[in-house]
Write a protein that holds these residues in place. Structure first.
Motif, PDB file in Angstrom:
ATOM      1  N   ILE A  33      -6.131  73.964 -87.044  1.00  0.00           N
ATOM      2  CA  ILE A  33      -5.257  73.485 -87.107  1.00  0.00           C
ATOM      3  C   ILE A  33      -3.951  73.534 -85.577  1.00  0.00           C
ATOM      4  O   ILE A  33      -4.347  73.532 -84.578  1.00  0.00           O
ATOM      5  N   THR A  34      -3.078  72.592 -86.193  1.00  0.00           N
ATOM      6  CA  THR A  34      -2.245  71.895 -84.727  1.00  0.00           C
ATOM      7  C   THR A  34      -1.629  73.096 -84.192  1.00  0.00           C
ATOM      8  O   THR A  34      -1.047  74.291 -85.112  1.00  0.00           O
ATOM      9  N   HIS A  68      10.027  83.656 -90.681  1.00  0.00           N
ATOM     10  CA  HIS A  68      11.315  83.032 -90.059  1.00  0.00           C
ATOM     11  C   HIS A  68      11.641  83.499 -88.713  1.00  0.00           C
ATOM     12  O   HIS A  68      12.670  84.442 -88.214  1.00  0.00           O
ATOM     13  N   LYS A  69      10.534  83.563 -87.679  1.00  0.00           N
ATOM     14  CA  LYS A  69       9.981  83.680 -86.682  1.00  0.00           C
ATOM     15  C   LYS A  69       9.991  82.286 -85.811  1.00  0.00           C
ATOM     16  O   LYS A  69       8.794  81.683 -86.473  1.00  0.00           O
ATOM     17  N   THR A  70      10.641  81.867 -84.959  1.00  0.00           N
ATOM     18  CA  THR A  70      10.389  81.082 -83.989  1.00  0.00           C
ATOM     19  C   THR A  70       9.027  81.568 -82.854  1.00  0.00           C
ATOM     20  O   THR A  70       9.538  82.326 -82.255  1.00  0.00           O
ATOM     21  N   VAL A  71       7.776  80.758 -83.098  1.00  0.00           N
ATOM     22  CA  VAL A  71       6.853  81.414 -82.235  1.00  0.00           C
ATOM     23  C   VAL A  71       6.372  79.375 -80.971  1.00  0.00           C
ATOM     24  O   VAL A  71       5.761  78.608 -82.282  1.00  0.00           O
ATOM     25  N   ASN A  72       6.185  79.522 -80.239  1.00  0.00           N
ATOM     26  CA  ASN A  72       5.793  78.263 -79.529  1.00  0.00           C
ATOM     27  C   ASN A  72       4.305  78.462 -78.890  1.00  0.00           C
ATOM     28  O   ASN A  72       4.106  79.950 -78.550  1.00  0.00           O
ATOM     29  N   PHE A  73       3.411  78.182 -79.381  1.00  0.00           N
ATOM     30  CA  PHE A  73       2.298  78.092 -78.391  1.00  0.00           C
ATOM     31  C   PHE A  73       1.948  76.519 -77.950  1.00  0.00           C
ATOM     32  O   PHE A  73       2.546  75.522 -78.168  1.00  0.00           O
ATOM     33  N   GLN A 104       3.265  76.663 -85.700  1.00  0.00           N
ATOM     34  CA  GLN A 104       4.147  76.877 -85.597  1.00  0.00           C
ATOM     35  C   GLN A 104       5.146  76.930 -86.769  1.00  0.00           C
ATOM     36  O   GLN A 104       6.277  77.818 -87.139  1.00  0.00           O
ATOM     37  N   ASP A 105       4.847  76.121 -87.521  1.00  0.00           N
ATOM     38  CA  ASP A 105       5.640  76.252 -88.773  1.00  0.00           C
ATOM     39  C   ASP A 105       5.337  76.678 -90.000  1.00  0.00           C
ATOM     40  O   ASP A 105       6.238  77.270 -90.317  1.00  0.00           O
TER      41      ASP A 105
END
Length: 99
Positions: free
Chosen positions: A5-6, A19-24, A11-12
């Protein structure tokens, strides 16, 4: 079995389902950087940790994490929150404190 998985897909998925923003981000072959923006006193502060795959035994995935000071105060509630979001999977996570 291979699972791929990318970071953008992950993130999407988190954004659309929770409904949370998480950056990887990539750190190395065993480590992923995770960053979460949190509003504090009217401004947004980004908190980040590194998730490290320590080993895989049978069906068990062993992870560790490291981050800046105070990260334990954020990780423990996050684990509890995740267990409440998906209670049928709560027994999949065991939080061991190693000092």
């Amino acid at each position: 079995m291979k699972l791929a998985i990318t970071y953008a897909e992950l993130q999407d998925h988190v954004a659309s389902h929770f409904h949370k923003t998480v950056n990887f981000g990539y750190v190395d072959g065993a480590t992923v950087y995770v960053s979460v923006p949190i509003k504090v006193l009217g401004f947004t502060k980004s908190f980040s940790i590194n998730l490290i795959v320590k080993k895989i035994e049978d069906t068990d995935l062993f992870l560790s994490y490291n981050g800046k000071m105070g990260i334990d105060m954020l990780v423990s509630p996050a684990i509890s929150y995740a267990k409440k979001l998906v209670p049928e999977k709560a027994d999949w996570v065991e939080h061991n404190y190693i000092r």
